[in-house]
Enzyme design. Structure first.
Site, PDB file in Angstrom:
ATOM      1  N   CYS A 113     -82.735  -2.999 -28.752  1.00 18.39           N
ATOM      2  CA  CYS A 113     -81.537  -3.710 -29.217  1.00 18.39           C
ATOM      3  C   CYS A 113     -80.326  -3.513 -28.292  1.00 18.39           C
ATOM      4  O   CYS A 113     -79.379  -4.279 -28.359  1.00 18.39           O
ATOM      5  CB  CYS A 113     -81.195  -3.291 -30.642  1.00 18.39           C
ATOM      6  SG  CYS A 113     -82.495  -3.755 -31.802  1.00 18.39           S
ATOM      7  N   HIS A 250     -73.793  -5.388 -31.605  1.00 16.04           N
ATOM      8  CA  HIS A 250     -75.185  -5.744 -31.904  1.00 16.04           C
ATOM      9  C   HIS A 250     -75.273  -6.015 -33.403  1.00 16.04           C
ATOM     10  O   HIS A 250     -74.728  -5.265 -34.218  1.00 16.04           O
ATOM     11  CB  HIS A 250     -76.114  -4.608 -31.497  1.00 16.04           C
ATOM     12  CG  HIS A 250     -77.492  -4.767 -32.042  1.00 16.04           C
ATOM     13  ND1 HIS A 250     -78.208  -5.938 -31.908  1.00 16.04           N
ATOM     14  CD2 HIS A 250     -78.283  -3.918 -32.754  1.00 16.04           C
ATOM     15  CE1 HIS A 250     -79.379  -5.791 -32.513  1.00 16.04           C
ATOM     16  NE2 HIS A 250     -79.450  -4.582 -33.034  1.00 16.04           N
ATOM     17  N   ASN A 280     -81.327  -9.593 -37.414  1.00 14.54           N
ATOM     18  CA  ASN A 280     -81.284  -8.753 -36.218  1.00 14.54           C
ATOM     19  C   ASN A 280     -82.210  -9.374 -35.164  1.00 14.54           C
ATOM     20  O   ASN A 280     -83.432  -9.338 -35.311  1.00 14.54           O
ATOM     21  CB  ASN A 280     -81.734  -7.332 -36.581  1.00 14.54           C
ATOM     22  CG  ASN A 280     -81.705  -6.383 -35.386  1.00 14.54           C
ATOM     23  OD1 ASN A 280     -81.571  -6.805 -34.241  1.00 14.54           O
ATOM     24  ND2 ASN A 280     -81.849  -5.098 -35.661  1.00 14.54           N
TER      25      ASN A 280
HETATM   26  C1  LIG Z   1     -83.341  -0.589 -43.803  1.00 15.33           C
HETATM   27  C2  LIG Z   1     -82.158  -0.349 -44.733  1.00 15.33           C
HETATM   28  C3  LIG Z   1     -81.449  -1.666 -45.015  1.00 15.33           C
HETATM   29  C4  LIG Z   1     -82.693   0.210 -46.038  1.00 15.33           C
HETATM   30  O1  LIG Z   1     -81.607   0.484 -46.913  1.00 15.33           O
HETATM   31  P1  LIG Z   1     -81.548   1.855 -47.699  1.00 15.33           P
HETATM   32  O2  LIG Z   1     -80.370   1.811 -48.561  1.00 15.33           O
HETATM   33  O3  LIG Z   1     -81.641   2.960 -46.680  1.00 15.33           O
HETATM   34  O4  LIG Z   1     -82.831   1.757 -48.571  1.00 15.33           O
HETATM   35  P2  LIG Z   1     -84.046   2.766 -48.695  1.00 15.33           P
HETATM   36  O5  LIG Z   1     -84.895   2.701 -47.469  1.00 15.33           O
HETATM   37  O6  LIG Z   1     -83.501   4.093 -49.099  1.00 15.33           O
HETATM   38  O7  LIG Z   1     -84.796   2.106 -49.884  1.00 15.33           O
HETATM   39  C5  LIG Z   1     -84.222   1.989 -51.167  1.00 15.33           C
HETATM   40  C6  LIG Z   1     -85.208   1.291 -52.071  1.00 15.33           C
HETATM   41  O8  LIG Z   1     -85.311  -0.087 -51.720  1.00 15.33           O
HETATM   42  C7  LIG Z   1     -86.678  -0.431 -51.536  1.00 15.33           C
HETATM   43  N1  LIG Z   1     -86.791  -1.484 -50.522  1.00 15.33           N
HETATM   44  C8  LIG Z   1     -86.980  -1.347 -49.202  1.00 15.33           C
HETATM   45  N2  LIG Z   1     -87.022  -2.550 -48.616  1.00 15.33           N
HETATM   46  C9  LIG Z   1     -86.831  -3.464 -49.593  1.00 15.33           C
HETATM   47  C10 LIG Z   1     -86.772  -4.861 -49.608  1.00 15.33           C
HETATM   48  N3  LIG Z   1     -86.890  -5.599 -48.476  1.00 15.33           N
HETATM   49  N4  LIG Z   1     -86.547  -5.478 -50.782  1.00 15.33           N
HETATM   50  C11 LIG Z   1     -86.417  -4.776 -51.920  1.00 15.33           C
HETATM   51  N5  LIG Z   1     -86.488  -3.437 -51.962  1.00 15.33           N
HETATM   52  C12 LIG Z   1     -86.685  -2.785 -50.813  1.00 15.33           C
HETATM   53  C13 LIG Z   1     -87.315   0.851 -51.107  1.00 15.33           C
HETATM   54  O9  LIG Z   1     -88.707   0.813 -51.317  1.00 15.33           O
HETATM   55  C14 LIG Z   1     -86.627   1.851 -51.974  1.00 15.33           C
HETATM   56  O10 LIG Z   1     -87.189   1.822 -53.255  1.00 15.33           O
HETATM   57  P3  LIG Z   1     -87.489   3.179 -54.050  1.00 15.33           P
HETATM   58  O11 LIG Z   1     -86.141   3.813 -54.229  1.00 15.33           O
HETATM   59  O12 LIG Z   1     -88.111   2.684 -55.299  1.00 15.33           O
HETATM   60  O13 LIG Z   1     -88.384   3.953 -53.160  1.00 15.33           O
HETATM   61  C15 LIG Z   1     -81.159   0.669 -44.141  1.00 15.33           C
HETATM   62  O14 LIG Z   1     -81.747   1.929 -44.074  1.00 15.33           O
HETATM   63  C16 LIG Z   1     -80.708   0.265 -42.777  1.00 15.33           C
HETATM   64  O15 LIG Z   1     -79.999  -0.693 -42.619  1.00 15.33           O
HETATM   65  N6  LIG Z   1     -81.078   1.030 -41.724  1.00 15.33           N
HETATM   66  C17 LIG Z   1     -80.770   0.694 -40.380  1.00 15.33           C
HETATM   67  C18 LIG Z   1     -81.783  -0.262 -39.885  1.00 15.33           C
HETATM   68  C19 LIG Z   1     -81.398  -0.972 -38.645  1.00 15.33           C
HETATM   69  O16 LIG Z   1     -80.365  -1.568 -38.583  1.00 15.33           O
HETATM   70  N7  LIG Z   1     -82.279  -0.918 -37.654  1.00 15.33           N
HETATM   71  C20 LIG Z   1     -82.142  -1.595 -36.452  1.00 15.33           C
HETATM   72  C21 LIG Z   1     -81.284  -0.812 -35.522  1.00 15.33           C
HETATM   73  S1  LIG Z   1     -81.237  -1.641 -34.003  1.00 15.33           S
END
Ligand SMILES: CC(C)(COP(=O)(O)OP(=O)(O)OC[C@H]1O[C@@H](n2cnc3c(N)ncnc32)[C@H](O)[C@@H]1OP(=O)(O)O)[C@@H](O)C(=O)NCCC(=O)NCCS
Length: 323
Positions: A113, A250, A280
């Site tokens: 990225c 980004h 993204n």
């Molecule tokens: C990926 C991201 C959005 C997840 O959000 P989060 O608040 O951390 O969520 P979690 O991973 O803790 O998951 C919370 C719950 O949502 C659920 N969940 C995950 N993806 C889901 C989706 N697409 N739809 C619905 N529920 C979802 C999980 O299973 C979890 O459920 P549980 O509590 O029953 O286990 C967040 O971590 C993020 O933005 N990270 C950075 C990712 C990124 O930008 N990467 C690229 C960098 S270049």
């Protein structure tokens, strides 16, 4: 002194738009969850015949048209991508052929990225070093092709697209009032590999593999890494966040963008946000956002523009440029 000045910009998106609602039929998710956690409302996904090189070539041609130039005026093509059409040759060489360019040279940069920030920095070094007078700098991706479409924690986050800039050598005075790239800072730390990677490759599995991510871990590091490298850019250039006209980050996640802007004291009115529309798109996200905001007249000649990114590796970096 020689500066690398933006002479043109362009972008290209696949034909197919996929909304969050439409993803509900593919994986157990909801529009509400995706919008709340990421700010993403829709993304464009490549269809038959659309590849990283086809999108990259379309964006490059648009940038040439915007600059009022042809490939005859270009010395080097640098393409940032992690989703090449082939393991080799480089996608940049593929794009070179699609543009009908047989002179000069072309190569890819792979920093996930942060790829476009790396590519602009590389082009700037080539231009200032006298190896090229004009560079086509492209970020192009088809991440949809390396996603595990059964993994809801990753497949809802990414999209496909391409953007490009033409950078041109112009004489500057060595002042921060000059147009062009004023500062570039790159970082990487391979010890974070397991937090965001693709579980395949020619030399390990012999397959392409799928994107794997520990979302929370990435989130935890993102804002700190981004703001650290930006603070370094300000310190070495003598510029400050108050002087920034546009932050073009980004586009991974609205919460990360928001967090970085807050920490830097840059109001959201000065931040270009396209993650809601594009998702993204990895190395393509910054040039897509630049083309959007320059195209609609927000970014204007003379504006101080701050680019920043963080991605797999980890890699991260920032570029300050005067448009
Ligand atoms: C990926 C991201 C959005 C997840 O959000 P989060 O608040 O951390 O969520 P979690 O991973 O803790 O998951 C919370 C719950 O949502 C659920 N969940 C995950 N993806 C889901 C989706 N697409 N739809 C619905 N529920 C979802 C999980 O299973 C979890 O459920 P549980 O509590 O029953 O286990 C967040 O971590 C993020 O933005 N990270 C950075 C990712 C990124 O930008 N990467 C690229 C960098 S270049």
């Amino acid at each position: 002194m020689i500066r690398s000045v933006v002479r043109g910009f362009g972008s290209a998106l696949p034909k197919q738009v996929v909304t969050n609602k439409e993803l509900e039929s593919r994986v157990e998710t909801s529009d509400e969850w995706i919008v709340q956690r990421t700010g993403i409302k829709q993304r464009y996904l490549a269809g038959e015949g659309e590849t990283t090189a086809s999108l990259g070539a379309a964006a490059a041609q648009a940038a040439l048209d915007n600059a009022g130039l042809t490939v005859a005026d270009i010395d080097v093509i640098i393409c940032a991508t992690s989703t090449p059409d082939n393991t080799f040759p480089a996608t940049a060489v593929n794009i070179q052929a699609r543009l009908g360019m047989t002179h000069g040279f072309a190569f890819d940069v792979q920093a996930v990225c942060t790829g476009f920030v790396y590519a602009v920095t590389t082009a700037d070094a080539y231009i200032r070093g006298g190896l090229a007078k004009r560079a086509l700098v492209i970020g192009a991706e088809t991440f949809s092709r390396i996603l595990d479409w059964t993994d809801r924690t990753t497949c809802v986050l990414f999209g496909d697209g391409a953007g490009a800039l033409v950078l041109e050598a112009q004489e500057g005075q060595g002042l921060t009032a000059d147009r062009g790239v004023l500062s570039a800072k790159l970082r990487s730390d391979g010890s974070h590999k397991d937090k965001l990677y693709v579980d395949g490759g020619p030399s390990t599995t012999g397959t392409v593999g799928h994107l794997r991510m520990e979302g929370r871990e990435v989130f935890k590091h993102a804002v700190g890494m981004i703001t650290d490298v930006i603070e370094e850019s300000f310190a070495s250039s003598g510029l400050s966040s108050e002087q920034v006209n546009w932050l073009v980050p980004h586009q991974a996640n609205l919460r990360i963008i928001d967090g970085a802007a807050k920490k830097l004291n840059i109001p959201m009115e000065k931040v270009v946000v396209t993650v809601d529309q594009h998702g993204n798109t990895s190395a393509a996200s910054i040039p897509l956002a630049l083309a959007t905001a320059a195209g609609d007249g927000r970014i204007r000649k003379g504006d101080l523009v701050l680019l920043e990114a963080m991605g797999g590796g980890f890699t991260w970096g920032a570029v300050l440029l005067r448009w």
